[in-house]
Design a protein around this motif. Sequence first.
Motif, PDB file in Angstrom:
ATOM      1  N   HIS A 125       2.373  -1.655 -14.831  1.00 52.93           N
ATOM      2  CA  HIS A 125       2.498  -2.428 -13.524  1.00 52.93           C
ATOM      3  C   HIS A 125       3.540  -1.289 -12.781  1.00 52.93           C
ATOM      4  N   LEU A 126       3.136  -0.535 -12.012  1.00 54.66           N
ATOM      5  CA  LEU A 126       4.143   0.546 -11.267  1.00 54.66           C
ATOM      6  C   LEU A 126       4.361  -0.064  -9.900  1.00 54.66           C
ATOM      7  N   LEU A 127       5.499  -0.304  -9.357  1.00 54.08           N
ATOM      8  CA  LEU A 127       5.856  -0.296  -7.742  1.00 54.08           C
ATOM      9  C   LEU A 127       6.361   0.844  -7.170  1.00 54.08           C
ATOM     10  N   ASP A 128       5.661   1.483  -6.357  1.00 53.76           N
ATOM     11  CA  ASP A 128       5.873   2.585  -5.818  1.00 53.76           C
ATOM     12  C   ASP A 128       6.497   2.221  -4.300  1.00 53.76           C
ATOM     13  N   VAL A 129       7.823   2.563  -4.145  1.00 55.06           N
ATOM     14  CA  VAL A 129       8.044   2.162  -2.683  1.00 55.06           C
ATOM     15  C   VAL A 129       8.475   3.552  -1.771  1.00 55.06           C
ATOM     16  N   ALA A 130       8.341   3.244  -0.623  1.00 57.09           N
ATOM     17  CA  ALA A 130       8.271   4.336   0.372  1.00 57.09           C
ATOM     18  C   ALA A 130       7.164   5.661  -0.105  1.00 57.09           C
ATOM     19  N   GLY A 131       5.992   4.974  -0.700  1.00 53.26           N
ATOM     20  CA  GLY A 131       4.931   6.079  -1.047  1.00 53.26           C
ATOM     21  C   GLY A 131       3.693   5.924  -0.456  1.00 53.26           C
ATOM     22  N   GLY A 132       3.865   5.681   0.795  1.00 52.12           N
ATOM     23  CA  GLY A 132       2.616   5.540   1.527  1.00 52.12           C
ATOM     24  C   GLY A 132       1.681   6.145   1.621  1.00 52.12           C
ATOM     25  N   LYS A 187      -1.868  -0.410 -13.165  1.00 51.31           N
ATOM     26  CA  LYS A 187      -2.057  -0.520 -11.907  1.00 51.31           C
ATOM     27  C   LYS A 187      -0.952  -0.383 -10.945  1.00 51.31           C
ATOM     28  N   VAL A 188      -0.999   0.044  -9.773  1.00 52.74           N
ATOM     29  CA  VAL A 188       0.235   0.414  -9.121  1.00 52.74           C
ATOM     30  C   VAL A 188      -0.007  -0.100  -7.673  1.00 52.74           C
ATOM     31  N   THR A 189       1.407  -0.835  -7.181  1.00 56.16           N
ATOM     32  CA  THR A 189       1.375  -1.354  -5.660  1.00 56.16           C
ATOM     33  C   THR A 189       2.342  -0.356  -5.038  1.00 56.16           C
ATOM     34  N   VAL A 190       1.716   0.127  -4.097  1.00 49.50           N
ATOM     35  CA  VAL A 190       2.505   0.985  -3.218  1.00 49.50           C
ATOM     36  C   VAL A 190       2.911   0.162  -1.871  1.00 49.50           C
ATOM     37  N   VAL A 191       4.474   0.492  -1.713  1.00 54.98           N
ATOM     38  CA  VAL A 191       5.051  -0.336  -0.506  1.00 54.98           C
ATOM     39  C   VAL A 191       5.566   0.842   0.447  1.00 54.98           C
ATOM     40  N   TYR A 232       9.797   0.974 -11.377  1.00 53.75           N
ATOM     41  CA  TYR A 232       9.795   1.087  -9.899  1.00 53.75           C
ATOM     42  C   TYR A 232      10.306   2.797  -9.573  1.00 53.75           C
ATOM     43  N   THR A 233       9.397   3.161  -8.580  1.00 49.77           N
ATOM     44  CA  THR A 233       9.561   4.319  -8.303  1.00 49.77           C
ATOM     45  C   THR A 233       9.968   4.494  -6.983  1.00 49.77           C
ATOM     46  N   ILE A 234      10.829   5.607  -6.496  1.00 52.48           N
ATOM     47  CA  ILE A 234      10.717   5.778  -4.854  1.00 52.48           C
ATOM     48  C   ILE A 234      11.143   7.382  -5.018  1.00 52.48           C
ATOM     49  N   ALA A 235      10.360   8.208  -4.280  1.00 51.48           N
ATOM     50  CA  ALA A 235      10.632   9.464  -4.401  1.00 51.48           C
ATOM     51  C   ALA A 235      10.705   9.912  -2.935  1.00 51.48           C
ATOM     52  N   PHE A 236      11.993  10.728  -2.580  1.00 52.58           N
ATOM     53  CA  PHE A 236      12.228  11.227  -1.360  1.00 52.58           C
ATOM     54  C   PHE A 236      12.168  10.114  -0.261  1.00 52.58           C
ATOM     55  N   GLY A 237      12.490   8.938  -0.490  1.00 56.62           N
ATOM     56  CA  GLY A 237      12.500   7.971   0.490  1.00 56.62           C
ATOM     57  C   GLY A 237      13.891   7.028   0.640  1.00 56.62           C
TER      58      GLY A 237
END
Length: 326
Positions: A127-134, A157-161, A207-212
């Motif tokens: 379960h991935l949480l991708d932040v600033a990944g709109g 699954k992935v939740t994008v915030v 938890y991922t956050i790319a260029f954010g």
Amino acid sequence: MRSLCQRVARSDISTPRFFRSSWVPHTIHKAAAPVTYPHPPTVHENPELLDGVSSSNGSPTPAASGGPTTHFGFRTVPESEKESLVGKVFGSVASSYDVMNDVMSAGIHRLWKDHYMRTLAPGPDTHLLDVAGGTGDIAFRFLDHVRSTHGTLGTAKVTVVDINPAMLEVGKRRSIGLGYTGQDVIEFREGNAERLDSIPDASVDAYTIAFGIRNCTHVDRVLAEAYRVLKPGGRLAVLEFSKVMNPILGPLYDAYSFNVIPAMGDMVAGDRESYAYLVESIRKFPVQPVFAQMIKEAGFEVVGQGWEELTFGVASIHSGFKLKKA
């Protein structure tokens, strides 16, 4: 379920070497030799210099009075205003986000993101949480990687915030186009990286956050929230532009950044100002060893130096593991 701490040992390292900082293949989980950064204190390392930098000559300027301030590019602004200012920038570039990243990285961001996902090494139960990944760029790579590597999505699954509704709309449209509508594998939520109120404690594997993260007002709060929502054994992975330390390439990259990128932003998107901010925001972000220390201070364990530089340090992947219960 195996944690990502275990799974990362199987990361794919078959990455095109021309976009990496070293000609010797390595991945983030392998300890690298210590790197020395022989340069005087910068605004990234000396908090006293974080009051503001003049965009005209690069000299420090006094912070405005009347409450806490922060940087918005090279401008000093009240903390209460930064969120809306950043929102305007990304609202402006949302429809051309991939073009923006192509301009910012000369197109190499696509290779960086592919390598980023290989080093994360997610499984069919992640379960991935991708932040600033709109826009879904990382989320869709995650789903594609799981399916292509394991032959099935399993329960992945992935939740994008993302804080920006315009960016989320781009991601939702892309999700429809890619056929993920109606599948319980991706969810888009509006939210603030500094206050992930809708995400329970210890509920995600990665938890991922790319260029954010460089656009956030309080980076330490972002890292604290990442630690809170990760399960024990979970992994934080941050992909972000960074500082080119090479004394020859560094000035060349600066010249490209400050002269070419804003001009190309004006040409391809009619928005020179937003692209100028994005360049400035990179220079205001903590340099690699300082950011790695911030990750440690948030409670994460790091391996080796804690980051991997890509394309001579134009970007870096920072990684940390939550090994204890919160």
